[in-house]
Scaffold this active site. Structure first.
Site, short mmCIF file in Angstrom:
data_model
loop_
_atom_site.label_atom_id
_atom_site.label_comp_id
_atom_site.label_asym_id
_atom_site.label_seq_id
_atom_site.Cartn_x
_atom_site.Cartn_y
_atom_site.Cartn_z
N ARG A 63 -22.23 -6.20 16.35
CA ARG A 63 -22.40 -5.01 17.18
C ARG A 63 -23.86 -4.66 17.39
NH1 ARG A 63 -18.89 -1.46 13.71
NH2 ARG A 63 -18.23 -3.30 12.57
N GLU A 100 -19.13 -2.11 3.15
CA GLU A 100 -18.05 -1.19 2.80
C GLU A 100 -16.76 -1.94 2.51
OE1 GLU A 100 -17.26 1.76 5.83
OE2 GLU A 100 -16.03 2.97 4.49
O1 LIG Z 1 -24.10 -0.24 5.97
P1 LIG Z 1 -23.11 -1.32 5.68
O2 LIG Z 1 -22.13 -0.93 4.60
O3 LIG Z 1 -23.74 -2.63 5.40
O4 LIG Z 1 -22.18 -1.47 6.97
C1 LIG Z 1 -22.67 -1.46 8.27
C2 LIG Z 1 -22.45 -2.77 8.95
O5 LIG Z 1 -21.05 -3.05 9.03
C3 LIG Z 1 -20.71 -3.34 10.38
O6 LIG Z 1 -20.81 -4.67 10.68
P2 LIG Z 1 -19.74 -5.78 10.23
O7 LIG Z 1 -20.28 -6.52 9.04
O8 LIG Z 1 -18.38 -5.16 10.08
O9 LIG Z 1 -19.80 -6.83 11.41
P3 LIG Z 1 -19.53 -6.82 13.00
O10 LIG Z 1 -20.69 -6.11 13.65
O11 LIG Z 1 -19.53 -8.28 13.30
O12 LIG Z 1 -18.22 -6.13 13.30
C4 LIG Z 1 -21.73 -2.55 11.19
O13 LIG Z 1 -21.86 -3.06 12.50
C5 LIG Z 1 -22.98 -2.72 10.37
O14 LIG Z 1 -23.67 -3.93 10.67
N1 LIG Z 2 -16.46 2.82 8.83
C1 LIG Z 2 -17.08 1.92 9.61
N2 LIG Z 2 -16.90 1.93 10.94
C2 LIG Z 2 -17.54 1.01 11.72
N3 LIG Z 2 -18.35 0.09 11.24
C3 LIG Z 2 -18.56 0.05 9.93
N4 LIG Z 2 -19.33 -0.75 9.16
C4 LIG Z 2 -19.17 -0.37 7.88
N5 LIG Z 2 -18.35 0.66 7.78
C5 LIG Z 2 -17.94 0.95 9.05
#
Ligand SMILES: O=P(O)(O)OC[C@H]1O[C@H](OP(=O)(O)OP(=O)(O)O)[C@H](O)[C@@H]1O
Ligand SMILES: Nc1ncnc2[nH]cnc12
Length: 179
Positions: A63, A100
């Site tokens: 994202r 998370e």
């Molecule tokens: O602060 P944190 O606990 O590290 O979480 C935040 C991260 O989690 C999500 O990405 P995700 O790893 O789900 O990947 P995506 O963007 O491919 O969906 C979001 O886009 C952040 O990069």
């Molecule tokens: N609650 C949440 N929603 C969207 N992106 C996330 N990445 C980590 N936690 C998330």
């Protein structure tokens, strides 16, 4: 709350228990589908890039790519992807981290960052801060300077800001929305 904050917040959808029970997922796809909201978000993040004196944008897969790439174009600076492990063909630096819902490993092309670069990290959500922390470590290991971290939304109750304070070492953490 400003008009832009209200617009952005109204285009983020809460999805309960995704991707696992207990997580309230912040879905930005309605925002991306609304050109007025996406443009306002891009402009706001590009203004932060200008204010921090960033010379490069790092976007965090996946994202962070969607948000970071138009910000780089708008700010007139380069975009560097930080990818999940195994996706970049050249010589990489890598870093493991927890988030998370699970753990992961991210990589950057070592040649994309060097001494003299000032890097703004862009992502959609700051949750625990694990992803951002790992990206900052990667940027520093590549020899570049961290100009700051800019996110659309900070999940305040997960403590990412406090976790990142020592890592950021005075560099700004800008979140357009906090919940
Ligand atoms: O602060 P944190 O606990 O590290 O979480 C935040 C991260 O989690 C999500 O990405 P995700 O790893 O789900 O990947 P995506 O963007 O491919 O969906 C979001 O886009 C952040 O990069
Ligand atoms: N609650 C949440 N929603 C969207 N992106 C996330 N990445 C980590 N936690 C998330």
């Amino acid at each position: 709350m400003t008009d832009i904050e209200e617009l952005l917040l109204s285009r983020i959808r809460d999805v309960a228990d995704y991707p696992e029970p207990g997580v309230m997922f912040k879905d930005i796809t309605p925002l991306l589908a609304d050109p007025a909201a996406f443009t306002a978000l891009t402009d706001a993040l590009a203004e932060i890039a200008g204010n921090t004196g960033a010379t490069k944008i790092v976007g965090l897969e996946a994202r962070g790519f969607i948000l970071g790439a138009p910000v780089a174009v708008r700010a007139g600076i380069g975009f560097i992807p930080v990818r999940k492990a195994g996706k970049l063909p050249g010589a990489t630096l890598s870093q493991t981290y927890d988030l998370e819902y699970g753990s992961a490993e991210i990589e950057v092309h070592a040649e994309d960052l060097a001494a003299g670069d000032r890097v703004l990290v862009v992502d959609d959500v700051l949750a625990t801060g694990g992803t951002a922390e790992a990206s900052i470590q990667l940027i520093r290991r590549a020899g570049a300077e961290v100009a700051g971290l800019a996110v659309l939304m900070e999940l305040g109750f997960l403590g990412g800001r406090a976790r990142l304070e020592p890592t950021l070492a005075g560099a700004p953490l800008e979140s357009l929305l906090t919940v």
